[in-house]
Write an enzyme that holds these catalytic residues in place. Structure first.
Site, PDB file in Angstrom:
ATOM      1  N   ASN A   1      -7.808   6.580   4.700  1.00  0.00           N
ATOM      2  CA  ASN A   1      -9.182   7.018   4.476  1.00  0.00           C
ATOM      3  C   ASN A   1      -9.358   8.522   4.638  1.00  0.00           C
ATOM      4  O   ASN A   1     -10.404   9.055   4.286  1.00  0.00           O
ATOM      5  CB  ASN A   1     -10.142   6.330   5.449  1.00  0.00           C
ATOM      6  CG  ASN A   1     -10.147   4.835   5.309  1.00  0.00           C
ATOM      7  OD1 ASN A   1      -9.387   4.258   4.546  1.00  0.00           O
ATOM      8  ND2 ASN A   1     -11.008   4.191   6.065  1.00  0.00           N
TER       9      ASN A   1
ATOM     10  N   HIS B   1       0.826  -1.209   0.000  1.00  0.00           N
ATOM     11  CA  HIS B   1       0.000   0.000   0.000  1.00  0.00           C
ATOM     12  C   HIS B   1       0.863   1.264   0.000  1.00  0.00           C
ATOM     13  O   HIS B   1       0.370   2.343  -0.313  1.00  0.00           O
ATOM     14  CB  HIS B   1      -0.906  -0.017   1.235  1.00  0.00           C
ATOM     15  CG  HIS B   1      -2.314   0.406   0.989  1.00  0.00           C
ATOM     16  ND1 HIS B   1      -2.887   0.541  -0.256  1.00  0.00           N
ATOM     17  CD2 HIS B   1      -3.304   0.710   1.872  1.00  0.00           C
ATOM     18  CE1 HIS B   1      -4.152   0.915  -0.131  1.00  0.00           C
ATOM     19  NE2 HIS B   1      -4.433   1.022   1.145  1.00  0.00           N
TER      20      HIS B   1
ATOM     21  N   ASP C   1      -0.846   2.606  -5.248  1.00  0.00           N
ATOM     22  CA  ASP C   1      -0.832   1.187  -5.574  1.00  0.00           C
ATOM     23  C   ASP C   1      -2.066   0.840  -6.385  1.00  0.00           C
ATOM     24  O   ASP C   1      -3.130   1.420  -6.183  1.00  0.00           O
ATOM     25  CB  ASP C   1      -0.768   0.337  -4.304  1.00  0.00           C
ATOM     26  CG  ASP C   1      -1.916   0.614  -3.345  1.00  0.00           C
ATOM     27  OD1 ASP C   1      -2.031   1.754  -2.874  1.00  0.00           O
ATOM     28  OD2 ASP C   1      -2.711  -0.315  -3.086  1.00  0.00           O
TER      29      ASP C   1
ATOM     30  N   ASN D   1      -9.191   3.633  -0.949  1.00  0.00           N
ATOM     31  CA  ASN D   1      -9.735   4.606  -0.005  1.00  0.00           C
ATOM     32  C   ASN D   1      -9.020   5.952  -0.035  1.00  0.00           C
ATOM     33  O   ASN D   1      -9.631   6.983   0.240  1.00  0.00           O
ATOM     34  CB  ASN D   1      -9.740   4.036   1.405  1.00  0.00           C
ATOM     35  CG  ASN D   1     -10.760   2.934   1.565  1.00  0.00           C
ATOM     36  OD1 ASN D   1     -11.794   2.928   0.903  1.00  0.00           O
ATOM     37  ND2 ASN D   1     -10.471   1.979   2.424  1.00  0.00           N
TER      38      ASN D   1
END
Length: 189
Positions: free
Chosen positions: A66, A19, A91, A112
């Site tokens: 987020n 990520h 990513d 997100n």
């Protein structure tokens, strides 16, 4: 001036996660192009430099993924950077490991960080550099795959990819995304 945003999970314990490939790309760009030191601003870490005659601000939000928009939007507002001059490096599950695509706008595809940037700007019309990390094969394994660390076997393609991004990024600074993708394909072949 342009704002290049790396999307990732802050903290040293997350440093090698798939990520965080967006953070990794910005760190390689900063190093290769001798940007100034990283410093805390806009609920993130920033550094600045010049690439292809363009002033570039790199931003690694230090919020939860987020909440990335809560770092990016205030930075863009303060620096007076229009949405069209913002690029998110992130990513991408739907690309094979080491593959890269550039596009403007579009959906969040379950990411997100992108979703929150779209919320913060009330628009999806920023640029994205999609850095392939591959899909684990089944949707039930996505969470663990994305939050898992890169394996040792990934080191070769990952290092080649990050070097290529740093080498080819002047084409992004010059608004030549198609040429950037061509150069990336040649450098990572």
């Amino acid at each position: 001036m342009r704002l290049w945003v790396g999307l990732g999970n802050p903290g040293a314990e997350h440093a090698k996660q798939r990520h965080n490939i967006g953070f990794m790309a910005l760190e390689r760009i900063a190093s290769r192009h001798r940007f100034g030191p990283w410093r805390g601003r806009f609920k993130g870490e920033t550094c600045e430099g010049t690439i292809a005659g363009q002033r570039i601000v790199l931003l690694k939000p230090q919020t939860y993924m987020n909440d990335s928009g809560n770092s990016v939007q205030p930075a863009a507002a303060f620096l007076k950077i229009p949405l069209t001059d913002i690029t998110a490096f992130h990513d991408e599950l739907d690309l094979a490991p080491g593959k890269v695509r550039v596009k403007k706008g579009g959906g969040a595809a379950g990411h997100n960080g992108l979703r929150d940037m779209q919320r913060a700007f009330s628009s999806p019309d920023f640029w994205r550099v999609r850095l392939g990390i591959g899909h684990p094969g089944h949707k039930d394994r996505v969470h663990g795959h994305v939050l898992g660390n890169f394996a040792k076997v990934d080191a070769e393609w990952l290092d080649r990819l990050l070097d290529a991004v740093a080498d080819a990024c002047p084409l992004l600074a010059e608004d030549r995304p198609e040429e950037f993708m061509t150069k990336m394909a040649l450098l990572t072949a």
